[in-house]
Design a protein around this motif. Structure first.
Motif, mmCIF file in Angstrom:
data_model
loop_
_atom_site.group_PDB
_atom_site.id
_atom_site.type_symbol
_atom_site.label_atom_id
_atom_site.label_comp_id
_atom_site.label_asym_id
_atom_site.label_seq_id
_atom_site.Cartn_x
_atom_site.Cartn_y
_atom_site.Cartn_z
ATOM 1 N N PRO D 256 0.812 -1.220 0.000
ATOM 2 C CA PRO D 256 0.000 0.000 0.000
ATOM 3 C C PRO D 256 0.847 1.272 0.000
ATOM 4 N N SER D 295 4.973 7.560 4.309
ATOM 5 C CA SER D 295 3.800 8.285 4.824
ATOM 6 C C SER D 295 2.491 7.695 4.303
ATOM 7 N N ARG D 296 2.558 6.856 3.276
ATOM 8 C CA ARG D 296 1.359 6.176 2.779
ATOM 9 C C ARG D 296 1.273 4.742 3.260
ATOM 10 N N ASP D 297 2.272 4.301 3.969
ATOM 11 C CA ASP D 297 2.316 2.897 4.377
ATOM 12 C C ASP D 297 1.281 2.646 5.476
ATOM 13 N N ARG D 299 0.062 1.176 9.214
ATOM 14 C CA ARG D 299 0.616 1.424 10.535
ATOM 15 C C ARG D 299 1.759 0.466 10.880
ATOM 16 N N ILE D 300 1.747 -0.701 10.295
ATOM 17 C CA ILE D 300 2.781 -1.683 10.624
ATOM 18 C C ILE D 300 3.972 -1.593 9.674
ATOM 19 N N GLU D 302 4.355 -2.092 6.553
ATOM 20 C CA GLU D 302 4.390 -3.266 5.698
ATOM 21 C C GLU D 302 5.264 -3.100 4.449
ATOM 22 N N ARG D 305 8.987 -2.667 5.157
ATOM 23 C CA ARG D 305 9.589 -3.957 5.530
ATOM 24 C C ARG D 305 9.860 -4.802 4.284
#
Lengths: 323, 323, 323, 323, 323, 323
Positions: D256, D295-297, D299-300, D302, D305
């Protein structure tokens, strides 16, 4: 051996192992009460009548889940809530697709509760604001000779035309006026502000002599003082006052979890003080809290927590009135 | 050729290319200071002692990351913070599964820092509120002849029974009273409100003569004025005052990132003014800030930013006291 | 008159007005069963033993709330779950600050349940992965002569050194090996991948002959086929197999709500197929599901829903085994 | 006494108390290396050149923060990464408002790093895709006689017209073709799909003989096999291959956190396999990873990572190539 | 037959079926006005000039989408907004990568609008704060003999050095002073607070006699009263006043959706009152609203709603001034 | 002078300055078409008929906003969509509180569109799944002699009893069977899986000979191949096939933005392939896409983007069928 630790699953209404003293320890199921409760809670989980998308139907369940985190003791007023008897009558079953039928059931439920427990304060947990018209119609049918006054805390007038929308959440006040249930001059609306009512609706309200106070005027006088003053006036003109709290009266920074959150609204501190005054007033007979939408709330369930706190302020006021 | 642009990776404590003047330029590592620092920061990243799930152990790291966005200059008071010397002693290493051992380490750390730097103000960055009992025990052990007073800003009394919970975050004040470290009448709690302490706990507090002020009383007097008045009183009855700021004293609309956020709490503006008064008071010797949970904070890290700002207000007060 | 619509408040375990056929209609409270249940659920709401911040202690409650949305019928296998008897023994009460005591209670609970219901499959709902060591120790104590094999679905080896961390969630397998409860060669770990185990830990696993399969190897063979093959082998070498499902075995895009979510993991489809095979195997006696953290889940509770679905796959397999 | 527990504040690059074996233990600062590193990392934190709003400039910092959670050991290939030497040259300082100047700096940095370390693989961490044109121009200027091929993993052709947009993130491939740096037939783009390139741009690509493979074709052949086949071809036609990985090649459900996330894209599993093949290829000299926007990722974190994991796959491939 | 129900798709500017009376019914497209509008809106969707990542370029579009939910009637002042004529000139097309060119276009647009409609109030919807310097330069070029005063509501001084940053969002006031467009003593900045301006910048402001009021001073005087007092002073020293509202002047709890949100700022209530005073002042000629970033806003678009409300307060003031 | 840059406000349907080639350039307003369009889009923004809270009424507007980001060119099939004519008939105006009336309008709209454009494919954009029953009834009324087959992609059977729920989103298939509009054996449901249909509903489906394929069976055969096979069969038994795509058929990890998202569902890749086959089939006459709820979607609008992509796949198939 493991008896003390193997807790039963979390199925039960008073299921907490917390030391006693919390709200869920205090409120009783209506079929378990032994005397007439001073206050009866009932849920009206309907929000299909909302003009915009609303999940306010989810609130009654969240309300009961969150109250487990509230002590039955008001620190500021040093009031032990357990000295007041409250029973929970549960939720009215709503029809999935027939809004008119759901409205009818709310009306009958209010009627029936008032018939069975005429001395009890009824406290409806909405649902959207259309439910208020139903509850008041039910009470009026139960006590047709009593004149009802309304104290409304709201950002909106709720006098849109039912001819256009049907009995939607923007119309309850107009439904009651046009249905002859309540007279315009017996309605007081506190908390209106900004750009959230069209000129046309304001003119309707004026024409029907609804008494309105903008947030600006309200703050000049003081929320509690204004409420006390208006309740006094209403009590001299009507037999009983019904209070309806549309939680969108709160500023958007306090209450994101309402479908029509706006800037420029009331602070929680003001609402909480006002609800003490409302609870204390002998003129006030019934109350509802509407338009809290858990699905729009922030992750920490901020608005729903405010909803529980608000209701407890009213309870505190009731006891101060008694004492 | 590319020398000016190829920045080193972001590994270093003072790694910013910002023009100087920010907090991270000002605070020094404790092993680099050349004289005794006026204030020593240390982190206590423990939140396994929390009754509810808490990530407050993550706060010390976030606190140090965010301070890079704060100038070392207070605009309102026209105070240059760099005139005050602050050293960062780092974080106390916590045990992964042994809470009692972690508590012991916090106690020893406070003891050791006070022994080594007896004139320095110690500022502990929590962690949950259980850490406060450890820090105060360590200080008491270091200066056994000094009578300690506590000024607590909190929504809760924190006097639950350690016999039931162990040394959890709901118990530190009771631990200190029952351990003979601090006397009940030397504890002042400001900010209590609403429905967040059971009757039983309120009675415990009364029995032990803890002085409590509800938010309502506090606002009537004024946060700063009340703090000044109580610090004056405490300074006449004790040798030093330890201030503990549980950030859940703030209203939920300001501070979502605390495990027990509630409506009806203090505004940041009030807290910030109060911290100036606290910093200015010669009676105040040490302070902590606890119960900020970055994992519950909003995406913009609102509560953690308030945490840094709050600490800087205390620093500003310290300088105003000096000057 | 309003009898049919005034629903009781949502206090009860089987409180739904939905047409019957859902999971909460099927699972019974353990104190209401009339015969020995084929499967017993129990919750171990402990996550203070987690190396990183974890809210996995919240999962058992969410698990039971979400199952109301699952039908007790498996469409793909045409299996009616109600032909299998399941009882819920509730949650083990955890100590607030004493992790060792909490671990002891889990161990005793597993022991006691197995003593009382020696024929029932025990299904533990975690909690973090440290709880697995407790459950297996309890079972071993109950049946000391039985050799236990472990089938682990996990991204991690969980063989960190308890001497360093205490009995944390990174250590259960090593605890069991070093405690002599299970032998390394009786442990199979499926789902390991990527960069989430250091070389040192891999070498420990090799030294103790733990059998490991990377996701890459697993996919080449097929998750179900590999599981069937390994269960066959384990059943020939041990008396019973305990299955532990660390939900972080799933890829981060499927299961965000685990504290250590990683890319490169298993797909839900693969896990679900694998759990059918596990359920079908007579060798498998007990199972647990650990490391689901509702506080890290997405707003739609994606990972917790997968958790319920996963457990139902195991149930489906059990019935296919019977039939 | 408290020496072992009082950790220094988290200011340092290798600040972890974790047992060794993690990525941050392995990568060295470029000014600390003692021999020529096999791979050099450098960050290009520029995303003002993006057509839509992008925070990809934040990625290099997040990349280095997250790698502390990755072991320097690949489980599936049993590869110890520490056998390969990697140095981090830090980030190129970007100009705040002058995009052309920032682009010039990236070009010079790539030139300078290649001049100084001609044998090292350069790995650029973007930034948006405009940075790729700069890096390749810098390398071309450093080795003007070498013919460069490009292997691009991307959802987009990136051949918009710089005359219209300036050197934006939609234009790098066209910049390189029209600047005579790379010939169209030496460019291979894998991962294109769906409705994310207009007909006009597709026609431009055909006219310049850019070789394109849709996701559908790619899957039929297999990502790794196709990459190996195309790298073989490119290696016969060019002197070196530069690989550019636009992370928006991944499907929106995996990644995302990219400004132009789309459905229908590559799975992480496919990308990871492909990067092993890329790393293994002697033809591949340099690589970049672009368009990850923290900033678009979720909360974790993802997507970020996945970004670290992807880079480690390339590293693993490098070592497999050596060994 | 279905004519009344088949609504046209939502493509049009006045596409609502709501009863008339909303903002989008009132504002006209500039190419449709029949007389000179009293106010002209224009958007400057540029935020690449921001020091930190900013999506403020997205605000003009969101501003126009949200105004459909605002009535063209101010309840508190009983003002019908439709008595004032407003035209929307649309957005200035920004260059994708050339910030200087984008700035030049804003300057020319302000110049051209003022040349064409010299009597109209221009209201610019940003974009970041760098756009203010452009707009004022354009107006100065259009009316070179007029002395311009600036009333700035801001948390920051915005006097960073353009020599270091280029014409970034931290520099507009310094650009105007050093460009000789506005004199320092004709600039008033209200709302500064806390730790968000370095000592060095404060000294620059003092040196150039910029008049600054901290939030603390401002509250003592009252926002509206201070604004009225300063506008009076400015009107005696300059020919016209340009007001620039950086929405980061608001406290972070009200306005999360600005790139530099801070605690300790202004309340919306104060800003709204201030904007009435600004609107009422004949000295004020033009205004802008900058630094609202929809991509940082909360899910309910809280800050952007405040932005629309704020602009309507200015409109209300304009009418009160007329009337 | 500023003519090129001052863009008109974003009020218009084809308002983009993007180079042409996007979806909004291609689709025409129905009142602007010059010949009979091959496909007609119409929106049915109703979700008050949903059993759970749903904001699917918001989808038609989001669908049209997002399509501006999709090129009118399919890369994989090399299909230029503009060779196919599509008109947008807008949205059907729903009644605010009368669900039955809203349903009647949908039915009449489908009837009227089919009467006016008998050769055009009608594509309804929902709305919840109750709208499908209305659309099919309207078509049946328009062509009473034609036998209609239904191909349904869904996680649910949608055969709950309207006598219990009214015409809710769980009932459309049963409504059509019991209303004699479609025969059970002419209905094929693909995508059912897991635990989301009770035994009782499965038995109803069997009794009425609805043909169902679980995801497991579907994957064994292949989504496209199964669809082609079933469409072939349906085309031999019926006069036309109506396809209804309930987007909750997708796995929860792909499509969070549907009210009843579940694990174990279809992958987007499978759905997209299936829609190509559906579009290519001459038997398929009409289609709808239902149950996308923008208010439940993730911040990046993942599910709604999949919705646009899915519709474009159908469009691509249509053209492949023509060509």
């Amino acid at each position: 051996m493991a008896d003390n630790w193997l807790r039963e699953p979390n199925w039960s209404w008073n299921d907490s192992l917390e030391p006693s003293g919390y709200v869920h320890d205090w409120v009783q199921r209506i079929n378990e009460v032994e005397s007439v409760p001073e206050c009866i809670l009932y849920g009206a989980p309907l929000s299909k009548s909302s003009i915009s998308v609303s999940g306010a139907s989810l609130y009654p369940e969240v309300f009961r889940r969150l109250w487990k985190q509230f002590a039955a003791y008001n620190f500021e007023e040093e009031i032990d809530l357990t000295s007041y008897s409250v029973a929970d009558a549960g939720d009215i079953l709503m029809h999935t697709t027939d809004v008119a039928e759901s409205h009818r059931r709310i009306e009958i439920a209010a009627y029936a509760l008032n018939q069975t427990f005429p001395k009890s304060t009824l406290c409806m947990i909405g649902g959207d604001h259309s439910t208020t018209a139903c509850a008041i119609r039910g009470l009026k049918r139960s006590q047709p000779n009593q004149t009802i006054g309304i104290l409304q805390l709201d950002t909106h007038l709720d006098v849109r035309d039912p001819a256009e929308y049907g009995p939607a959440n923007g119309t309850p006040i107009r439904q009651l006026i046009e249905g002859g249930v309540v007279r315009g001059e017996h309605i007081v609306n506190i908390g209106l502000h900004g750009y959230y009512n069209t000129k046309q609706l304001v003119e309707y309200a004026k024409r029907h002599q609804i008494k309105t106070y903008s947030m600006k005027e309200t703050r000049k006088i003081g929320v509690s003082r204004l409420i006390e003053q208006e309740l006094k006036r209403l009590s001299s003109e009507t037999d009983l006052v019904y209070v309806t709290v549309d939680m969108d009266v709160l500023d958007i920074s306090f209450a994101p979890g309402v479908p029509a959150a706006t800037p420029g609204g009331m602070r929680t501190e003001e609402l909480f003080e006002g609800l003490l005054s409302i609870g204390k007033s002998p003129a006030v007979k019934h109350i509802d809290f509407v338009c809290l939408d858990p699905s729009r709330d922030s992750r920490i369930e901020e608005t729903c927590r405010i909803g529980v706190h608000a209701w407890l302020q009213f309870m505190t006021g009731r006891i101060m009135n008694k004492g």
